[in-house]
Structures are given as C-alpha cells and as structure tokens.
Write an enzyme that holds these catalytic residues in place. Structure first.
Site, mmCIF file in Angstrom:
data_model
loop_
_atom_site.group_PDB
_atom_site.id
_atom_site.type_symbol
_atom_site.label_atom_id
_atom_site.label_comp_id
_atom_site.label_asym_id
_atom_site.label_seq_id
_atom_site.Cartn_x
_atom_site.Cartn_y
_atom_site.Cartn_z
ATOM 1 N N GLU A 1 40.145 73.298 60.617
ATOM 2 C CA GLU A 1 39.656 73.195 61.996
ATOM 3 C C GLU A 1 38.197 72.730 62.050
ATOM 4 O OE1 GLU A 1 40.636 76.599 64.430
ATOM 5 O OE2 GLU A 1 39.377 75.915 66.086
ATOM 6 N N GLY B 1 40.373 80.494 54.824
ATOM 7 C CA GLY B 1 41.523 80.422 55.729
ATOM 8 C C GLY B 1 42.569 79.509 55.120
ATOM 9 N N GLY C 1 34.923 79.211 52.894
ATOM 10 C CA GLY C 1 36.031 79.526 53.787
ATOM 11 C C GLY C 1 37.298 79.780 52.994
ATOM 12 N N LEU D 1 47.967 74.754 61.817
ATOM 13 C CA LEU D 1 48.357 75.340 60.536
ATOM 14 C C LEU D 1 48.781 74.208 59.594
ATOM 15 C CD1 LEU D 1 50.406 78.437 61.783
ATOM 16 C CD2 LEU D 1 47.981 78.290 61.229
ATOM 17 N N ALA E 1 42.950 76.366 55.242
ATOM 18 C CA ALA E 1 42.382 75.175 54.625
ATOM 19 C C ALA E 1 41.619 75.535 53.344
ATOM 20 C CB ALA E 1 41.464 74.465 55.612
ATOM 21 N N GLY E 2 40.759 76.534 53.432
ATOM 22 C CA GLY E 2 39.919 76.891 52.283
ATOM 23 C C GLY E 2 40.706 77.509 51.142
ATOM 24 N N HIS F 1 43.840 77.174 75.871
ATOM 25 C CA HIS F 1 45.250 77.506 75.703
ATOM 26 C C HIS F 1 45.798 78.126 76.987
ATOM 27 C CE1 HIS F 1 48.922 79.144 74.095
ATOM 28 N NE2 HIS F 1 48.692 78.576 72.937
ATOM 29 N N ARG G 1 49.419 71.666 76.092
ATOM 30 C CA ARG G 1 48.483 72.726 76.475
ATOM 31 C C ARG G 1 47.468 72.313 77.525
ATOM 32 N NH1 ARG G 1 47.605 75.349 70.481
ATOM 33 N NH2 ARG G 1 49.676 76.286 70.471
HETATM 34 C C1 LIG Z 1 45.122 83.520 68.172
HETATM 35 C C2 LIG Z 1 45.402 82.191 67.542
HETATM 36 C C3 LIG Z 1 46.705 81.760 67.361
HETATM 37 C C4 LIG Z 1 46.980 80.527 66.780
HETATM 38 N N1 LIG Z 1 48.280 80.143 66.619
HETATM 39 C C5 LIG Z 1 48.543 78.962 66.006
HETATM 40 C C6 LIG Z 1 49.889 78.559 65.750
HETATM 41 O O1 LIG Z 1 50.846 79.245 66.080
HETATM 42 N N2 LIG Z 1 50.092 77.375 65.126
HETATM 43 C C7 LIG Z 1 49.067 76.582 64.733
HETATM 44 O O2 LIG Z 1 49.311 75.542 64.140
HETATM 45 N N3 LIG Z 1 47.784 76.952 64.954
HETATM 46 C C8 LIG Z 1 47.497 78.112 65.575
HETATM 47 N N4 LIG Z 1 46.191 78.478 65.794
HETATM 48 C C9 LIG Z 1 45.105 77.656 65.252
HETATM 49 C C10 LIG Z 1 44.952 77.913 63.761
HETATM 50 O O3 LIG Z 1 45.216 79.249 63.470
HETATM 51 C C11 LIG Z 1 43.558 77.591 63.243
HETATM 52 O O4 LIG Z 1 43.136 76.375 63.726
HETATM 53 C C12 LIG Z 1 43.567 77.524 61.737
HETATM 54 O O5 LIG Z 1 44.169 78.655 61.184
HETATM 55 C C13 LIG Z 1 42.170 77.371 61.196
HETATM 56 O O6 LIG Z 1 42.209 77.472 59.802
HETATM 57 P P1 LIG Z 1 40.939 77.186 58.935
HETATM 58 O O7 LIG Z 1 41.335 77.420 57.533
HETATM 59 O O8 LIG Z 1 40.379 75.866 59.278
HETATM 60 O O9 LIG Z 1 39.856 78.264 59.417
HETATM 61 P P2 LIG Z 1 39.860 79.872 59.461
HETATM 62 O O10 LIG Z 1 41.178 80.440 59.175
HETATM 63 O O11 LIG Z 1 39.179 80.248 60.714
HETATM 64 O O12 LIG Z 1 38.975 80.278 58.254
HETATM 65 C C14 LIG Z 1 37.586 80.139 58.256
HETATM 66 C C15 LIG Z 1 37.057 80.695 56.976
HETATM 67 O O13 LIG Z 1 35.701 80.333 56.862
HETATM 68 C C16 LIG Z 1 34.916 81.466 56.556
HETATM 69 N N5 LIG Z 1 33.590 81.222 57.123
HETATM 70 C C17 LIG Z 1 33.272 80.793 58.370
HETATM 71 N N6 LIG Z 1 31.946 80.628 58.471
HETATM 72 C C18 LIG Z 1 31.422 80.950 57.281
HETATM 73 C C19 LIG Z 1 30.106 80.959 56.764
HETATM 74 N N7 LIG Z 1 29.063 80.569 57.481
HETATM 75 N N8 LIG Z 1 29.948 81.375 55.494
HETATM 76 C C20 LIG Z 1 31.000 81.747 54.727
HETATM 77 N N9 LIG Z 1 32.256 81.732 55.159
HETATM 78 C C21 LIG Z 1 32.462 81.337 56.420
HETATM 79 C C22 LIG Z 1 35.649 82.628 57.115
HETATM 80 O O14 LIG Z 1 35.295 83.793 56.414
HETATM 81 C C23 LIG Z 1 37.093 82.206 56.857
HETATM 82 O O15 LIG Z 1 37.453 82.557 55.545
HETATM 83 C C24 LIG Z 1 45.915 79.704 66.379
HETATM 84 C C25 LIG Z 1 44.607 80.127 66.558
HETATM 85 C C26 LIG Z 1 44.340 81.347 67.152
HETATM 86 C C27 LIG Z 1 42.919 81.729 67.387
#
Ligand SMILES: Cc1cc2nc3c(=O)[nH]c(=O)nc-3n(C[C@H](O)[C@H](O)[C@H](O)COP(=O)(O)OP(=O)(O)OC[C@H]3O[C@@H](n4cnc5c(N)ncnc54)[C@H](O)[C@@H]3O)c2cc1C
Lengths: 638, 248
Positions: free
Chosen positions: A426, A42, A40, A442, A44-45, A266, A331
C-alpha cells in the site's frame, strides 16, 4: 530528475516474462553478500522478507508492533482476487486486468496492472501450499465470492478473516527464515529516516521503541513496505499506528510521492458515534453480496423504525441508479451515493449520517444459518460495537477513509526515484489508479512481495556497483543527529495541547476539505489552515516523558508531525487535479447526473511530487499514462 | 458514567510496580474500553503526568496487540471479546475497575500494562510453518481438502496470538496457543509431512521459554477472544505423543 517508468517494450501480455528474462541475475553464491533492509512486516513486507531470505540474501526486517504478525494486513476481512476462473464464469487474466484498470478510472499504469493480474494466480497456489485455510466447497475445491466492480466471482476468502490468514501464511514463511537465520527481525522498532550515500539509499536510522535508543543499519538496498497513510484523517479504518512517516521522510530524501490525493473512502463502515471515537470499523464489502442498501424515500420516515417502513417507501438507491452492478457498485461510487442520500436529508441513525444495509431479504431467501455461516463474525463485531443485532434490524453504515491509492512513486521494478529504495504494498502508488477495487490490495501486496520485488531487486544488485557503507560513515552519524534533535524538539515544546487533539483537528479539516468531495475553495482554505495548524502543533504540543524510554506519546507525536506536513501535499495535489476521477471527486467536475467527469486530455498522468526543502513549494513531475490495450472509456456501472 | 480505575503502573522491567487510582469521568456507553483509557490518558497528559502505557493497534479484535487483565480476567471476561472490542455499556456507573498486565514469567513487563510476548514468535520460528519456498507450488485446486477438515483447521487458525490463554492459566502455560497452531497445520494435508517434527519442535521451544505445564483446567479456553477449543490440546498431545514415540 525525469521520471523513467522503465516499462519493458513489447506486447502487453508478454512484457513481464520478457522482462524477467532480461533482468540480470545474482549468482546463488553471491546472494549472501547482499544485505537488504525491509521495513514493514505486513503482507508486502513479510512476503518480501521471507522470499529474499529463501533466495539467500541477508535480510533485516523491521516493524513497530511487538510482533510481525500484527501488521495491519491482519485486519483485512473480505478476500483476495485472483484470475483463476475456477467458477467457469468467464474470468481471465485479461478480465482482471481490465476490471482493475477500469475500476481505477484509467489512472493506473497499464503494464503494472497486467503483471498484477498475471501473478495473481500464483499467489493463491502459494498460499494454499503454506496451509492458508481458504473457504472450500463440499467437493473439497476452493470457494469464491463476488466483490464490487466485478461481474465474476474471483475472490478467495477465509471466513471474514482473509487478511489474517494470508498474513499468518506470510508470517510463518518469515518466521521460518528467522529461525534459519537468514532474516533478522526487529519488532518494536521504528524507522525514522533513510540514509543516502552517493545518491543511493544505503540504510536507515531507527528508534528502538522500548529503550528509545537511536541506531543505524546499513544495507545494499532498502525496501519500504510500511502500508497506507489513511490515518492522516485521524478517523479511518486503519490501525492506530498506521502512519506516513517512512515514505514522508524518504520523500524528503528524494523519493517522489505520487497521487497523494487519491484516497479510498469505503462505503460500508460503522457510522461515527461520538467525539471520543479513536477509529472507525469496516464492515466488509463482501456483505454487499447479500445485503441491500437503502434509505427511506421520504425525510419524515428517517426516524421511524426501519421495519415499519413499507417496501414501496424505501429507496434502494444503488439498485435504482446502477442496475447492472446494483449493491456491488465500486467503492467510490457507492460512497458518493451514500453521501448524496444523507446530504438530501434522508440519512438514518445518530446525526442522520448513515444508510441501511439490510439482510432481511437474504435471510428469507437463504436462511439465517447461511447468512451466519458467511458473515457471522462481522455480525458479531457489529453487535459488540453498536449493541444492535443485525439479523433482526438492518445494519447502519456510512463511508469512512479506508485505503490510500497514493504513495511513493515507483517504476516498473518497484524502485522509487531514489535509487536503491524500493517501495511495495500500500505504501507505493502502484496499481490501483484513482480507485482500488475490493480484494485487490491483498493481491497487490503479495504480488509485490512474493513475485515481483525478489526478481527486480536482483537486477539492481547485479547492475549497481555501489558498495555498502559502514554505519560509521559520516552520513549515518549526521542523520542520527538529526533524529535526536527532532526528538528533543518534540519533547521540549511542553505546551497545552495533546498530540491527539491536534491530530483530530487536522483530520477533521482534511475530511471536510479533502474527503469524499473536494472543491477549489475548500482546498485553498485547507492549504491556508494546515501551515497554521502545523505552527500551532510546534508551539503547543505537549509530549510527556523522556526520549530514552518506552514512550508512546513521543512515538505518536512524531507521526502526527509528519501528517501535519503531508496533509498539505495531499491538498495541493487535489487542487492541481482539475478533474474528477475515482476517489478524487472535485465538485466542479461532474456529469449532469453527478458522476465523476474525467479530463483525459489534460490529466491522464501520474502526479509525482519532488521535495524542494522546508518552506519551498514542491515540484510536480508528470508521468503520462498511455494505454495500448484498453480504450479509455467513461466508466459506467449502470 | 463515572468510574474509578485501579491501574498497574511500572516504569520499566527493572523497577517494581504498584497500583494507582484514577477517576474516569464522563464515560459514554458507546466507548470501547481502550477509548475510555484514551480519555483518561488525555487527562493525564494535560495535567503533565505520564499516560498509561498499553498496547493496541487494529482495535478491531484481530491483531492481538491489546492485552489487559480487567477485574482479574484477561480481556475482561465477555465471550469472544478482546479488550479493544469490549464496550463500556458492559460496566456500571460508579464501578471500580482494576487493570493489570498479562502476568507470566515468559511475558516480561515493558512498562505499565504492556508486556513482551516475543516468546510466542520464537515458538512459531521453531516449527509453526509449512516448509515451502516461494514459487513452484501446485495449482490451488490440485489438492482437494474436505470442507470439514478445512473448517476445523480454520477454527484453530483463528488464534490471534494475544496471550490471554497464558495470562489466565495458573501455571502460565502456552498450550492452547501452541495447540492452535499445531492443529491448524497438522490437520491439513499440506502440514502432514512435518506433523511430528512440528509438534516436537514447538513444544520443546515452549518449555524453553519458561511457560508452565498444562493441567487442562480450561481457564484458557474461557478467556480466549477467538474461542479456540480445548480439544485442540488433545490433538497436540496426540501428535506430540506419537512424535516422541517415533523419536522424531
Ligand atoms: C479494515 C480493513 C479491511 C481490509 N480488507 C481488505 C480486503 O478484504 N481485501 C483487500 O484486498 N484489501 C483489504 N484491505 C486493504 C489491505 O488490508 C491493505 O492495503 C494491505 O494489507 C496493506 O498491506 P501492507 O503490507 O502494504 O501494509 P501493512 O499491513 O499496513 O503493514 C505495514 C507494516 O509496516 C510497519 N511500519 C509502518 N511504519 C513503520 C515505520 N515507520 N517503521 C517501522 N515499521 C513500520 C508496520 O509495523 C507493519 O508491519 C483492508 C484494509 C483495512 C484497513
């Protein structure tokens, strides 16, 4: 295995500092001997991979998109919280901590949440240093806005593109490490399984999404940062590729799943317009700073043009029901209130599944330009999708699946119940309890990746004396074989239904039975129907193409297969929790005025599910939640 | 409405591609362009044919994954609109729509209309960052930055890295992409110390990737879904010029 949360002893506010001091360190020269896999990219990753690379570890990072910059974090709009108290409005680490615990309806782990509030301030400093262009005041200092569930302004933002800018910051830090050779990046590569050797996670098996090749990667530890599973509902605000695959397959290898039923719906999304729809679009919660939510008081008015409905005939129901938070109620509460308004026959727009979010008062008070400056991109997006101009007519909004509070169970060190497997962002069950406050995801993703995991993983390396196996180890070969068989099985069904149609059916079922409101009867029906649907999937799915090529249908079908299994666990968890809390609203358990009724005597615990094998009922482990600094009150936003 | 699609089909990077024609029936105005393609793909799968491979993810116009040349124009030619945000109400019943991939030497085709844009990542890896490690950074408010400067940096930072600018350019130049990232960071005081090194390193990598040269025709600006301004190219040229003079 018993759940060991590993919360450090001592006073709450000192736990993290004390723990950091007590964690064993890896000497700088030894760090490069350790290899870490981060799945990942995102928030976090990417933050974890970059920081681990900077520290000197050898890192491999994987994502399914064509570039790490496209992870779904990019889509976050509204902002990120931090207890900076720059506005001098009484914010503090303790207040952010308290708001988050209360917002989560007293179902989060106290020590984790306090740490999150503590490191929140470092996140802003870090991002500013990276060049994240946060919004600023004319005096040159950082600007803040308010978000739901808080009475202070602690949300930092970059127009309506906060997630994008924070992710680009993390992506730039990650890119720098890739350029320096400390991190090797594998885009368009999907993790399909974890490999466990001698009880520890020691690698993963992946599928190259371009060539179809299955291969193994060994490491000293594996970090999952794969985001949320909201797409189990088919329609959600998540990106099309968001999935449960990595944490689901890890679950089958011993990483418990916690609170899978806690889903955030939401309140402000663009309503569903038809069956063709592939996803739902969020309109940032920040809009509720200036927009007023209402429906007509009378059913007869619902089909009239909103402008023709007199002030007195409008029900500003959030302001009426929750006068102290008004349109900024949290929410879960706002979503349920919208559902209630529509259920009472007062919904607006197609299918009567919508409520108004009205900016006319704010435009009058502040001017059109100010509103455009604050939310221009959101208004543009709304117009593109609906064809309506929200400066002139109120937006129509409706709740939609947005975020999943549940995820892999992790201890205080963010390690799952499978030793050596860490889960961040997440994807873990983490810090938000039964409901997440806006702008806190975030914060959590970056807290985990920049400031928590890099410390705690070092302790694992320093204390675990396991060697890293070679990928020629029989366990890797066995898992690769399993993965090949799974792929072949998907391709060999050649039935009559598309993966999309099966996924849509599952999603609809879950939305109805395990969505904004749940009850025993509905959950039991779902638990009966899901296994049937799963069987249908394996009998009727039509996956075109071949294994050894770029095959998006195959990719997708694999994810749907996992949702078909996961959905059942979600419903089971919802059925077992005989109370209402946060996003989990069981209709049988509500106060006389329709608010969630918690049952702290019986349900103040985290439900962590352990896989027992195919066809066997999973076992639930309970981590009881104890609060030393906060009193478990009834949540009130009135 | 009913439409006719002429879609570029290509099995992989090693084979030749060609156009195929498909009907798209019962399309609803409220559908996005990609939802229309979803409908066509559902039909293809049901008749046992290989669906059209195309990239998309967020479908909110921000991840930059979607990338189609529609009727000859990257993202279809509506101001500030990425393909995923383009809705069918923009088309007329009975219309024939051609759909092609980004075409550029530096973006090889993977399959059908999906391409490999990793060259952009490598340009960022060459210098598109501020060299700070995690931790030990000063307080966020320690360094006031004027709102004008910060807003301009944000205008540049809005780039989603989709590559439409390259696809639109007759030389397949990546100048607008590079200019956006260089401007975002070079405008800010945090990016100042590495300003020259950054411009040089990123331009050098851009050339190495096989992108063409910029003749400032403005076709990139016209198709950019985030409306990134051509003036940032002037900023890049200036920073690059000074860097070259200084021999950094
Ligand atoms: C439309 C929207 C608006 C939002 N607005 C806000 C906000 O204003 N403020 C806030 O705090 N939060 C907000 N959130 C929530 C927040 O954006 C997410 O919870 C957060 O960004 C998740 O980050 P993450 O790094 O955990 O995962 P993600 O950013 O989802 O990243 C997941 C990563 O894992 C990889 N991945 C997934 N499965 C696999 C697999 N099997 N093999 C290899 N790679 C894989 C993907 O390629 C990606 O790189 C929002 C969410 C959405 C959907």
């Amino acid at each position: 295995m018993a759940l060991e949360s590993n919360i450090p002893s001592g006073p709450l506010a000192q736990k993290w500092d004390k723990h950091k001091f007590e964690l064993k360190l890896v000497n700088p020269a030894n760090k490069r001997k350790f290899e870490v896999i981060v799945v990942g990219s995102g928030l976090a990753g990417a933050s974890a991979a970059a920081t681990l690379g900077e520290l000197g570890y050898k890192v491999k990072c994987f994502c399914y998109q064509d570039s790490p910059r496209r992870a779904h974090s990019i889509a976050a709009q509204g902002g990120i919280n931090a207890a900076k108290n720059y506005q001098n409005d009484g914010d503090s680490v303790h207040r952010l901590f308290y708001d988050t615990i209360k917002g989560g309806d007293f179902r989060a782990r106290e020590a984790n949440v306090h740490r999150l509030a503590q490191v929140s301030v470092n996140i802003i400093d870090q991002c500013v240093a990276q060049g994240v262009p946060f919004a600023r005041e004319y005096g040159g200092l950082l600007s803040n806005r308010s978000f739901g569930g808080a009475q202070v302004s602690r949300t930092f933002y970059a127009r309506g593109q906060t997630g994008q800018q924070l992710l680009l910051g993390a992506y730039q830090a990650l890119s720098r490490q890739i350029g320096m050779g400390t991190v090797k990046m594998y885009p368009r590569t999907e993790m399909v399984d974890v490999v466990v050797v001698d009880g520890h996670a020691k690698g993963i098996v992946v599928r190259d999404l371009v060539s179809g090749e299955i291969s193994s990667h060994a490491a000293d530890a594996v970090v999952l940062a794969t985001g949320g599973y909201g797409n189990v509902f088919f329609l959600s605000t998540n990106a099309k590729g968001c999935n449960v695959t990595s944490i689901w397959r890890a679950y089958k290898k011993g990483a418990y799943l916690a609170n899978p039923c806690y889903t955030q719906i939401h309140p402000t999304c663009i309503p569903v317009s038809g069956d063709h729809q592939s996803k739902l679009t969020l309109m940032s919660e920040s809009l509720r700073n200036d927009g007023r939510v209402w429906v007509p008081k009378r059913k007869e008015d619902c089909t009239k043009a909103p402008g023709s409905i007199a002030e007195d005939d409008r029900d500003y129901y959030l302001e009426r029901k929750y006068p102290s938070y008004g349109n900024l109620a949290p929410r879960d509460i706002s979503s349920r209130a919208a559902k209630e308004a529509c259920d009472s026959g007062r919904g607006v727009g197609p299918g009567a599944l919508g409520v108004y979010l009205d900016f006319s008062a704010a435009i009058k008070r502040l001017s059109l330009n100010v509103i455009r400056e604050r939310y221009g991109n959101l208004f543009d997006m709304y117009e593109k999708i609906t064809g309506e101009n929200a400066y002139q007519v109120p937006m129509r909004i409706y709740p939609a699946v947005h975020y999943t509070m549940g995820g892999s169970w992790v201890d205080y060190n963010l390690m799952s119940s499978l030793p050596g497997l860490f889960v961040v962002g997440e994807a873990n069950f983490s810090d938000h309890g039964a409901n997440r406050l806006g702008a806190s995801a975030l914060m959590q993703g970056l807290a985990d990746g920049y400031f928590v995991l890099p410390y705690t993983i070092g302790n694992y390396f320093a204390t675990c004396k396991q060697t890293r196996p070679a990928t020629s180890h029989t366990e890797f070969k066995k898992v690769e074989e399993d993965v090949r068989k799974f792929t072949e099985r998907l391709l060999s069904v050649k039935g009559k239904r598309t993966p999309t149609s099966l996924h849509r059916e599952l999603g609809k079922l879950l939305w109805e039975k395990c969505g904004m409101a749940r009850n025993e009867k509905g959950l039991k029906e779902a638990l009966k129907r899901i296994p049937e649907l799963r069987e249908e999937f394996w009998k009727t799915v039509n996956v075109t193409g071949e294994a050894m090529e770029f095959n998006q249908a195959l990719e997708y079908a694999g994810r749907v297969a996992d949702f078909m299994e996961f959905g059942e666990l979600m419903c089971l968890d919802a059925l077992e929790r005989n109370e209402s809390c946060g996003g989990h609203f069981r209709e049988e358990f509500q106060t006389p005025d329709g608010e969630a009724a918690r049952n702290d005597d019986k349900y103040a615990y985290v439900a962590a599910w352990e896989y027992q094998g195919a066809g066997k009922a999973p076992v639930m482990h309970k981590e009881s939640l104890e609060y030393s600094e906060v009193h478990m009150s009834t949540r009130s936003y009135k | 409405m009913n439409l006719t699609l002429k879609v570029w089909r290509q099995k992989n990077g090693q084979t030749e591609g060609h156009f195929e024609t498909y009907p798209a029936r019962d399309i609803i105005e409220d559908m996005s362009f990609l939802e229309m393609l979803d409908v066509v793909n559902e039909g293809l799968i049901s008749s046992g044919k290989d669906p059209i491979a195309f990239d998309s993810d967020c479908r909110e116009g921000i991840c930059g994954m979607c990338s189609l040349v529609i009727n000859g124009i990257p993202h279809g030619g509506h101001a500030g609109t990425a393909t995923c945000q383009l809705h069918m109400r923009r088309f007329k019943d009975g219309e024939t729509i051609t759909i092609e991939p980004w075409r550029a030497k530096a973006f090889p085709i993977i399959k059908d209309v999906a391409t490999n844009r990793s060259a952009f990542d490598r340009i960022i890896q060459a210098g598109g960052f501020v060299s700070v490690n995690t931790g030990g950074t000063p307080d966020g408010n320690a360094l006031p930055i004027s709102k004008e400067v910060s807003d301009r940096a944000m205008d540049a930072a809005a780039c989603i890295g989709c590559g439409a600018c390259v696809a639109a350019c007759k030389n397949a130049s990546a100048m607008l992409f590079v200019a956006a990232k260089v401007s975002h960071l070079n405008l800010l005081p945090q990016g100042e110390p590495e300003k020259h090194r950054r411009a040089l390193a990123m331009v050098t990598q851009m050339d190495k990737e096989g992108f063409g040269s910029c003749t400032v025709t403005g076709s990139c600006e016209a198709v950019c879904p985030k409306e990134i301004k051509l003036t940032f190219i002037a900023k890049l040229n200036r920073d690059f010029g000074v860097a070259a003079l200084l021999g950094k």
